[in-house]
Motif scaffolding. Sequence first.
Motif, PDB file in Angstrom:
ATOM      1  N   TYR A   1       0.829  -1.216   0.000  1.00  0.00           N
ATOM      2  CA  TYR A   1       0.000   0.000   0.000  1.00  0.00           C
ATOM      3  C   TYR A   1       0.860   1.262   0.000  1.00  0.00           C
TER       4      TYR A   1
ATOM      5  N   CYS B   1      -8.028  -1.056  -9.278  1.00  0.00           N
ATOM      6  CA  CYS B   1      -8.221  -0.929  -7.835  1.00  0.00           C
ATOM      7  C   CYS B   1      -7.932   0.501  -7.410  1.00  0.00           C
TER       8      CYS B   1
ATOM      9  N   ALA C   1      -6.932   2.934  -4.057  1.00  0.00           N
ATOM     10  CA  ALA C   1      -6.356   2.846  -2.715  1.00  0.00           C
ATOM     11  C   ALA C   1      -6.418   4.177  -1.967  1.00  0.00           C
TER      12      ALA C   1
ATOM     13  N   VAL D   1     -11.670   6.059  -2.607  1.00  0.00           N
ATOM     14  CA  VAL D   1     -12.460   4.945  -2.059  1.00  0.00           C
ATOM     15  C   VAL D   1     -13.761   5.485  -1.458  1.00  0.00           C
TER      16      VAL D   1
ATOM     17  N   HIS E   1     -10.288  -5.842   3.692  1.00  0.00           N
ATOM     18  CA  HIS E   1      -9.396  -5.006   2.890  1.00  0.00           C
ATOM     19  C   HIS E   1      -9.897  -4.647   1.507  1.00  0.00           C
ATOM     20  N   MET E   2     -10.758  -5.447   0.937  1.00  0.00           N
ATOM     21  CA  MET E   2     -11.220  -5.055  -0.402  1.00  0.00           C
ATOM     22  C   MET E   2     -12.671  -5.462  -0.643  1.00  0.00           C
TER      23      MET E   2
ATOM     24  N   THR F   1     -15.638  -5.135  -3.899  1.00  0.00           N
ATOM     25  CA  THR F   1     -15.684  -4.810  -5.327  1.00  0.00           C
ATOM     26  C   THR F   1     -17.046  -4.237  -5.712  1.00  0.00           C
TER      27      THR F   1
ATOM     28  N   GLY G   1     -11.976  -2.571  -7.641  1.00  0.00           N
ATOM     29  CA  GLY G   1     -11.703  -2.967  -6.257  1.00  0.00           C
ATOM     30  C   GLY G   1     -11.504  -1.725  -5.402  1.00  0.00           C
TER      31      GLY G   1
ATOM     32  N   MET H   1     -10.176  -0.449  -1.904  1.00  0.00           N
ATOM     33  CA  MET H   1      -9.253  -1.013  -0.928  1.00  0.00           C
ATOM     34  C   MET H   1      -9.313  -0.256   0.398  1.00  0.00           C
TER      35      MET H   1
ATOM     36  N   HIS I   1      -8.614 -10.823   1.845  1.00  0.00           N
ATOM     37  CA  HIS I   1      -9.736  -9.876   2.003  1.00  0.00           C
ATOM     38  C   HIS I   1     -10.126  -9.722   3.469  1.00  0.00           C
TER      39      HIS I   1
END
Length: 425
Positions: A43, A62, A64, A69, A314-315, A317, A339, A341, A414
């Motif tokens: 990360y 994804c 981050a 997010v 952690h993730m 979708t 994704g 995160m 995950h």
Amino acid sequence: MRHDTTPHGFPSLSAAAPFTLADRHADAQPRELAFYRDPYAFYDAVHAASPAFFWDNYGHWCFAGFKEVSALLRDKRFGRQILHLMSREELGMAPPKPHTAAFDQTEKYSLLALEPPTHTRLRGLVNRAFVSRNVEQLRPRIERLANQLIDGFEADGQVELLRAFAAPVPAIVIAEMIGLPADMAMQLVDWSNRMVAMYMFGVTHETELDANEASIEFMDYVRHVIAERRRQPREDLLTHMLTTEIDGERLTEDEVISTTILLLNAGHEATVHTTGNGVKAILESALDPKSLFADDKQTEATVEECLRYDAPLHMFTRYALQDVTLDNGLSVKQGETIGLMLGAANRDPSRFAAPNRFDPFRPDGANVSFGAGIHFCIGAPLARIELQVAMKTLFDRLPGLKPATEPQYKNIYHFHGLERLEVSW
Ligand code: HEM
């Protein structure tokens, strides 16, 4: 990848980073020990390079960054369902597997997999039970439970904390809310553990068969209790789900079963891991636990920092419900997966000062561990109370708590949680 050995005999990280990141493409294997044990090194690299990257191993974009997010979780152009807009063939999605039919059935009416208006209807039905003013009434019960569990092992001088304490607290609380006996709690934990193994990267055929078997047993049990409640209604959430009408209609039996199983599973999995990860973080810090739970306000801040610092999930979708061009110029086509995160967003240096420092006194601890938008965790107020009570009671009762062996993370990226947490005092 080479693994060295620590004094406890556990493998440790080798010098080589367990990932590569170049031209916004990442190659990082979620089942690699060095990776799932410490995804934060990855990360850090992502934050330094770009908040959006294509994760080759998953085959999708994804995000981050905290800002990205948080915004995407609320963005209505993305959702959990796509088959109402595109066919499996168009999506290149494999047909349903007959040997996971029972597992798929439990997910069919899961709130997590639904979109409005069905989502709104189902969520509305159970929401009231989980709002702060209602779950706040459970605080004395949770305190009693935490103390009883500690009474059971205090004299031993050591214990595996996840099974003896972290798991039974939330499992018993959610079982009792639904209306199931407390002595079923560890059976529920077993079914749930076997089912959530399905979310791991690269699931094996054996895992699928086992998760399906657990789903069959779990559904049979819930069906049996439903039959009992139909004969003899009680003051519990299960009876409420069976008898309440929304717009003149009751939930179907399948909807009640799905919702019950989701509440029971989601109602403890992440809380268990947050307790484990949080106790580990506290024990590994040089901080005095007394100062971390000095009063209610500080206890709340400590729990919030545990959630931020080592998030249990952690993730998540989402599917693009239409072609979308994002602010950063990135385009995704309808049907593509993205994704989000959560664990990485919580360590974004543009949002949190010194993000890799466990600091329960930080003023900027609000995080995305419970998600955001329409799927925002319905159990967040309950989880917060459970964590506050459980962790404060634990450190009050056992002030000399220390790790007995080096804690190891489970191989389910995950769900970022510990396999075991051996402690002594
Ligand atoms: C520390 C503990 C917990 C964490 C970190 C957590 C985290 C989350 C997250 C991130 C989501 C959203 C997923 C998404 O956006 O796709 C979620 C949804 C959900 N959580 Fe939790 N959760 C926790 C505890 C609980 C508890 C105690 C319950 C008990 C009922 C619960 C029930 C649910 C349900 C039913 C949903 C689905 C909501 C929806 O789709 O509308 N969670 N949780």
